[in-house]
Design a protein around this motif. Structure first.
Motif, PDB file in Angstrom:
ATOM      1  N   LEU A  38       0.833  -1.200   0.000  1.00 42.90           N
ATOM      2  CA  LEU A  38       0.000   0.000   0.000  1.00 42.90           C
ATOM      3  C   LEU A  38       0.867   1.249   0.000  1.00 42.90           C
ATOM      4  CD1 LEU A  38      -2.721  -1.042   2.594  1.00 42.90           C
ATOM      5  CD2 LEU A  38      -2.855  -1.150   0.104  1.00 42.90           C
ATOM      6  N   ILE A  39       1.945   1.211   0.777  1.00 42.51           N
ATOM      7  CA  ILE A  39       2.848   2.354   0.832  1.00 42.51           C
ATOM      8  C   ILE A  39       3.491   2.592  -0.535  1.00 42.51           C
ATOM      9  CG2 ILE A  39       5.012   3.211   1.826  1.00 42.51           C
ATOM     10  CD1 ILE A  39       4.258   1.730   4.397  1.00 42.51           C
ATOM     11  N   LEU A  40       3.887   1.506  -1.185  1.00 45.34           N
ATOM     12  CA  LEU A  40       4.511   1.627  -2.505  1.00 45.34           C
ATOM     13  C   LEU A  40       3.546   2.273  -3.498  1.00 45.34           C
ATOM     14  CD1 LEU A  40       6.206  -1.861  -2.935  1.00 45.34           C
ATOM     15  CD2 LEU A  40       7.203   0.245  -2.090  1.00 45.34           C
ATOM     16  N   CYS A  41       2.330   1.768  -3.503  1.00 44.66           N
ATOM     17  CA  CYS A  41       1.336   2.292  -4.435  1.00 44.66           C
ATOM     18  C   CYS A  41       1.062   3.762  -4.167  1.00 44.66           C
ATOM     19  CB  CYS A  41       0.055   1.485  -4.323  1.00 44.66           C
ATOM     20  SG  CYS A  41       0.253  -0.248  -4.795  1.00 44.66           S
ATOM     21  N   ALA A  42       1.024   4.105  -2.897  1.00 46.45           N
ATOM     22  CA  ALA A  42       0.756   5.488  -2.532  1.00 46.45           C
ATOM     23  C   ALA A  42       1.859   6.415  -3.023  1.00 46.45           C
ATOM     24  CB  ALA A  42       0.618   5.601  -1.015  1.00 46.45           C
ATOM     25  N   GLN A 244      11.507  -9.993   8.857  1.00 46.02           N
ATOM     26  CA  GLN A 244      12.766  -9.728   8.171  1.00 46.02           C
ATOM     27  C   GLN A 244      12.542  -9.437   6.689  1.00 46.02           C
ATOM     28  OE1 GLN A 244      15.812  -9.254   9.454  1.00 46.02           O
ATOM     29  NE2 GLN A 244      14.850  -9.472  11.469  1.00 46.02           N
ATOM     30  N   ALA A 245      11.585 -10.139   6.080  1.00 49.17           N
ATOM     31  CA  ALA A 245      11.270  -9.876   4.674  1.00 49.17           C
ATOM     32  C   ALA A 245      10.697  -8.469   4.512  1.00 49.17           C
ATOM     33  CB  ALA A 245      10.282 -10.917   4.150  1.00 49.17           C
ATOM     34  N   LEU A 246       9.830  -8.067   5.434  1.00 52.25           N
ATOM     35  CA  LEU A 246       9.237  -6.732   5.371  1.00 52.25           C
ATOM     36  C   LEU A 246      10.302  -5.651   5.440  1.00 52.25           C
ATOM     37  CD1 LEU A 246       6.846  -4.751   5.497  1.00 52.25           C
ATOM     38  CD2 LEU A 246       6.894  -5.024   7.977  1.00 52.25           C
ATOM     39  N   ILE A 247      11.221  -5.789   6.381  1.00 56.79           N
ATOM     40  CA  ILE A 247      12.275  -4.783   6.541  1.00 56.79           C
ATOM     41  C   ILE A 247      13.152  -4.726   5.292  1.00 56.79           C
ATOM     42  CG2 ILE A 247      14.394  -4.254   7.835  1.00 56.79           C
ATOM     43  CD1 ILE A 247      12.913  -5.296  10.334  1.00 56.79           C
ATOM     44  N   ALA A 248      13.463  -5.893   4.730  1.00 59.94           N
ATOM     45  CA  ALA A 248      14.295  -5.940   3.525  1.00 59.94           C
ATOM     46  C   ALA A 248      13.605  -5.260   2.351  1.00 59.94           C
ATOM     47  CB  ALA A 248      14.635  -7.388   3.184  1.00 59.94           C
ATOM     48  N   ALA A 250      11.333  -2.887   2.587  1.00 56.19           N
ATOM     49  CA  ALA A 250      11.317  -1.451   2.871  1.00 56.19           C
ATOM     50  C   ALA A 250      12.648  -0.805   2.495  1.00 56.19           C
ATOM     51  CB  ALA A 250      11.015  -1.229   4.354  1.00 56.19           C
ATOM     52  N   LYS A 251      13.742  -1.432   2.859  1.00 55.77           N
ATOM     53  CA  LYS A 251      15.055  -0.883   2.543  1.00 55.77           C
ATOM     54  C   LYS A 251      15.271  -0.789   1.036  1.00 55.77           C
ATOM     55  CE  LYS A 251      17.583  -2.408   6.668  1.00 55.77           C
ATOM     56  NZ  LYS A 251      18.658  -3.300   7.191  1.00 55.77           N
ATOM     57  N   PHE A 294      11.061   7.514   6.713  1.00 53.84           N
ATOM     58  CA  PHE A 294      10.764   6.105   6.886  1.00 53.84           C
ATOM     59  C   PHE A 294      12.044   5.324   7.125  1.00 53.84           C
ATOM     60  CE2 PHE A 294       9.199   1.932   5.043  1.00 53.84           C
ATOM     61  CZ  PHE A 294       8.437   1.628   6.161  1.00 53.84           C
ATOM     62  N   HIS A 295      12.172   4.778   8.321  1.00 53.15           N
ATOM     63  CA  HIS A 295      13.346   3.994   8.701  1.00 53.15           C
ATOM     64  C   HIS A 295      12.848   2.657   9.248  1.00 53.15           C
ATOM     65  CE1 HIS A 295      15.637   7.690   8.198  1.00 53.15           C
ATOM     66  NE2 HIS A 295      14.750   8.287   8.987  1.00 53.15           N
ATOM     67  N   PRO A 296      12.653   1.667   8.378  1.00 46.48           N
ATOM     68  CA  PRO A 296      11.981   0.423   8.767  1.00 46.48           C
ATOM     69  C   PRO A 296      12.631  -0.313   9.932  1.00 46.48           C
ATOM     70  CG  PRO A 296      13.059   0.219   6.624  1.00 46.48           C
ATOM     71  CD  PRO A 296      13.034   1.660   6.957  1.00 46.48           C
ATOM     72  N   ASP A 297      13.982  -0.266  10.028  1.00 50.24           N
ATOM     73  CA  ASP A 297      14.649  -0.972  11.126  1.00 50.24           C
ATOM     74  C   ASP A 297      14.208  -0.446  12.487  1.00 50.24           C
ATOM     75  OD1 ASP A 297      16.356  -2.932   9.941  1.00 50.24           O
ATOM     76  OD2 ASP A 297      17.540  -1.300   9.115  1.00 50.24           O
TER      77      ASP A 297
END
Length: 340
Positions: A38-42, A244-248, A250-251, A294-297
């Motif tokens: 959703l964030i990507l699309c936004a 871990q997949a989510l954070i990767a 995001a980065k 946005f700092h996913p870690d």
């Protein structure tokens, strides 16, 4: 973390669907990643007048699909979304909720709390009795259609947790693979050895991914994040792999080289999402709230609902069944601290 007359034919179909646990338990549990989709699309939707959609204005006076505490008032710029992973395959008219992750997004403080709700959690379903949470969507879809199945699942999780839920988003296995490939793969930290005991692709059977950071494509990410039997803590270990997949992801998306890919990614949203009640304006506002800081870690906090597995009588199956009993004290403490 929800028909009175359940026809004999439907009940027989339901029981039959539960007699293949190896396949069902191997289905996608990656719905947390939908939130980042959703964030990507936004971020890629550049045709809107962003100043009219600031999060503090847009996410204010929100209604909730499920709101067990009717007088609870959410702050502006804050919302809750239930991320759903369904085991329905292409062409299926019904499916079970295989993954449920409740996300509390505070766009003011740039903090995101995500809590996995075990699919086998024992709940009381009105008209049916005690059964697993995963059954709610299936039973409701049989009787009332696909959309009502999602709505009833949202209400069941809301009643279980006490959290008012504003939005839902449902994904599946193909969506995750397509999304990871669209950004050119990810560098994922795998916290422990993962042996693929029930892979999606037969050529990956018994492959072991060792602990450490690996460069992975969409296919391999989906293989890793739904592995259960070979990882520490089974379902809880799988939840760690999801985080871990989510954070990767995001980065990777925040790398300057990937910014140009976002519009094309936004146009492909239908590949990633099966269903959602979020409008384009909702997604744009999310993008406004996260893209500048946005700092996913540091900002994504992954939580797990604890409890214990017990063999208990399932009123829908009319038989004993392995069910997960949530620790109500731990759940209440977590909800009060991070979701309200």
């Amino acid at each position: 973390m929800e028909r009175n007359d359940f026809e004999t034919e439907s009940r027989t179909s339901y029981k039959r669907s539960h007699k293949k646990p190896k396949k069902r338990r191997g289905i996608l549990r990656t719905s947390l990643l939908v939130f980042f989709i959703l964030i990507l699309c936004a971020t890629g939707a550049g045709a809107y007048e962003f100043h009219k959609l600031s999060p503090s204005n847009h996410f204010d006076n929100l209604t909730a699909i499920g709101n067990p505490n009717g007088n609870y008032k959410q702050k502006s710029g804050v919302f809750n979304v239930l991320l759903i992973g369904s085991d329905a395959r292409k062409g299926d008219s019904v499916g079970h909720t295989d993954s449920m992750i409740l996300v509390h997004a505070d766009l003011n403080k740039h903090k995101y709390y995500a809590m996995s709700i075990p699919r086998d959690t024992r709940i009381y379903l009105p008209g049916e009795g005690y059964t697993k949470l995963t059954s709610v969507q299936y039973i409701s879809q049989i009787n009332h259609g696909a959309k009502q199945g999602i709505i009833d699942t949202v209400k069941a999780v809301s009643n279980l947790t006490g959290v008012p839920i504003n939005y839902y988003a449902e994904t599946n296995y193909q969506g995750l693979e397509s999304m990871v490939d669209a950004i050119g793969g990810i560098d994922m930290n795998v916290p422990f050895n993962v042996t693929l005991t029930h892979p999606w692709y037969k050529e990956d059977k018994n492959m072991t991914i060792t602990a450490g950071t690996h460069e992975l494509n969409g296919k391999m990410v989906t293989e890793i994040v739904h592995e259960r039997d070979s990882v520490p803590g089974t379902d809880f270990g799988r939840q760690k792999l999801q985080s871990q997949a989510l954070i990767a992801i995001a980065k990777k998306v925040m790398q300057p080289a990937n910014i140009t890919k976002l519009p094309a990614l936004a146009q492909s949203m239908s590949k990633f999402l099966v269903a959602t009640n979020m409008s384009t304006e909702d997604m744009v506002s999310i993008g406004l709230g996260v893209k500048s800081d946005f700092h996913p870690d540091k900002q994504i906090h992954y939580l797990q609902a604890n409890g214990s597995s017990q063999v208990m009588f399932d009123d829908v199956l009319k038989a004993d069944n392995d069910e997960f009993i949530l620790d109500s004290n731990q759940l209440n403490t977590t909800v009060e601290k991070y979701f309200k």
